[in-house]
Design a protein around this motif. Structure first.
Motif, short mmCIF file in Angstrom:
data_model
loop_
_atom_site.label_atom_id
_atom_site.label_comp_id
_atom_site.label_asym_id
_atom_site.label_seq_id
_atom_site.Cartn_x
_atom_site.Cartn_y
_atom_site.Cartn_z
N GLY A 27 -15.04 -3.06 10.43
CA GLY A 27 -15.02 -1.78 11.08
C GLY A 27 -14.21 -0.77 10.30
N SER A 28 -13.93 0.37 10.87
CA SER A 28 -13.17 1.42 10.19
C SER A 28 -11.77 0.92 9.84
CB SER A 28 -13.08 2.65 11.08
OG SER A 28 -14.37 3.20 11.24
N ARG A 29 -11.23 1.41 8.76
CA ARG A 29 -9.95 0.91 8.26
C ARG A 29 -9.18 1.96 7.45
NH1 ARG A 29 -14.99 -0.12 7.35
NH2 ARG A 29 -15.57 0.35 5.29
N PRO A 30 -8.67 2.98 8.08
CA PRO A 30 -7.83 3.94 7.36
C PRO A 30 -6.40 3.42 7.20
CG PRO A 30 -8.06 4.62 9.63
CD PRO A 30 -8.92 3.38 9.46
N ALA A 31 -5.66 4.05 6.35
CA ALA A 31 -4.22 3.87 6.20
C ALA A 31 -3.74 2.42 6.15
CB ALA A 31 -3.49 4.67 7.27
N GLY A 32 -3.04 1.99 7.20
CA GLY A 32 -2.43 0.66 7.22
C GLY A 32 -3.43 -0.47 7.12
N GLY A 33 -4.60 -0.32 7.75
CA GLY A 33 -5.63 -1.34 7.65
C GLY A 33 -6.11 -1.51 6.22
N CYS A 34 -6.23 -0.38 5.53
CA CYS A 34 -6.61 -0.42 4.12
C CYS A 34 -5.50 -1.08 3.29
CB CYS A 34 -6.89 0.99 3.63
SG CYS A 34 -7.54 1.07 1.96
N LEU A 35 -4.25 -0.75 3.60
CA LEU A 35 -3.11 -1.35 2.90
C LEU A 35 -3.14 -2.87 3.01
CD1 LEU A 35 -0.17 -1.17 1.60
CD2 LEU A 35 0.62 -1.24 3.97
N LEU A 36 -3.33 -3.38 4.24
CA LEU A 36 -3.34 -4.83 4.42
C LEU A 36 -4.53 -5.47 3.71
CD1 LEU A 36 -2.17 -5.22 8.13
CD2 LEU A 36 -0.83 -5.40 6.02
N ALA A 37 -5.68 -4.82 3.76
CA ALA A 37 -6.84 -5.36 3.06
C ALA A 37 -6.60 -5.42 1.56
CB ALA A 37 -8.08 -4.52 3.37
N LEU A 38 -5.98 -4.39 1.01
CA LEU A 38 -5.73 -4.36 -0.43
C LEU A 38 -4.69 -5.39 -0.86
CD1 LEU A 38 -5.84 -0.51 -1.07
CD2 LEU A 38 -7.52 -2.22 -1.77
N CYS A 39 -3.87 -5.88 0.06
CA CYS A 39 -2.89 -6.92 -0.25
C CYS A 39 -3.55 -8.29 -0.42
CB CYS A 39 -1.85 -7.03 0.87
SG CYS A 39 -0.71 -5.67 0.96
N CYS A 40 -4.73 -8.44 0.11
CA CYS A 40 -5.41 -9.75 0.07
C CYS A 40 -6.01 -10.02 -1.29
CB CYS A 40 -6.50 -9.78 1.15
SG CYS A 40 -5.83 -9.81 2.82
N ASP A 41 -6.29 -11.29 -1.54
CA ASP A 41 -6.89 -11.69 -2.80
C ASP A 41 -8.33 -11.21 -2.91
OD1 ASP A 41 -4.61 -13.22 -3.57
OD2 ASP A 41 -5.27 -14.80 -2.21
N TYR A 42 -9.01 -11.13 -1.79
CA TYR A 42 -10.43 -10.80 -1.79
C TYR A 42 -10.74 -10.04 -0.51
CZ TYR A 42 -15.31 -11.50 -3.14
OH TYR A 42 -16.61 -11.31 -3.56
N ARG A 43 -11.69 -9.11 -0.60
CA ARG A 43 -12.05 -8.29 0.54
C ARG A 43 -13.56 -8.29 0.72
NH1 ARG A 43 -8.02 -7.18 -2.22
NH2 ARG A 43 -9.26 -6.53 -3.98
N ILE A 44 -13.99 -8.57 1.94
CA ILE A 44 -15.40 -8.53 2.30
C ILE A 44 -15.53 -7.49 3.39
CG2 ILE A 44 -17.35 -9.83 3.23
CD1 ILE A 44 -15.84 -12.36 2.12
N MET A 45 -16.43 -6.53 3.16
CA MET A 45 -16.51 -5.39 4.05
C MET A 45 -17.93 -5.23 4.58
SD MET A 45 -14.99 -1.63 3.27
CE MET A 45 -16.09 -1.12 2.00
#
Length: 193
Positions: free
Chosen positions: A84-102
């Protein structure tokens, strides 16, 4: 699997970030847990972003730092399944991960063009969790020690930089927040918060 559940829109509040960091810390104790998939329980929103209050802005920023340090510095495989939508902090946490599936859904926003910069895999909405499970199995095929050494080599400098400048970072954030409080308050008023 860790699921965001901070109704109604998974905003990253002081309480939520503290609990998130504690959960990640507890996972370190479970050697049999080699990977973590982070997702959202509510449909259509991964995280609505940061939920900051002026009276707690220093404690809040330290909680953001803790969550970032725990997730970015994790020795486990970390995958964000963004459904789902992911501005600001949600994006930050996703970028901390090794891999992202959107989720490949044009109605969900990520804010800036991070998905073009950060290696997001786009998949149909109904395939996000299956793709995450398949991807996790590929990552877990790498021996733990090799993965941990590689992650440490790539991330240690960035983590050390935050740790060495943590107080200054907090002071800068608090100063910026307080100097721009009227802008933040107008933004909250226009969004109906």
């Amino acid at each position: 699997m860790m699921q965001f559940l901070n109704p109604p829109v998974n905003s990253l509040s002081l309480h939520f970030l503290t609990e998130f960091a504690i959960s990640l810390e507890k996972l370190k104790l479970y050697r049999s847990c080699r990977g973590v998939i982070i997702t959202s329980t509510p449909p259509k929103v991964f995280s609505a972003g940061l939920d900051i209050y002026p009276e707690h802005c220093a404690e809040f920023w330290k909680a953001v730092q803790d969550a970032w340090l725990k997730l970015y510095g994790s020795t486990k495989v970390t995958i964000a399944t963004i459904n789902g939508s992911r501005p600001a902090g949600g994006c930050l946490l996703a970028l901390c991960c090794d891999y992202r599936i959107m989720t490949d859904n044009r109605h969900y926003n990520i804010g800036l063009n991070e998905k073009q910069l950060a290696g997001f895999q786009l998949v149909p909405e109904d395939k996000v969790l299956n793709t995450a499970s398949e991807t996790m199995m590929k990552w877990l095929a790498v021996p733990d020690h090799a993965l941990q050494i590689n992650k440490s080599m790539m991330r240690k400098c960035t983590i050390d930089k935050l740790l060495a400048n943590r107080e200054a970072d907090t002071t800068n954030f608090v100063s910026f927040f307080r100097n721009n409080l009227d802008v933040f308050q107008r933004s909250l008023t226009s969004t109906g918060k």
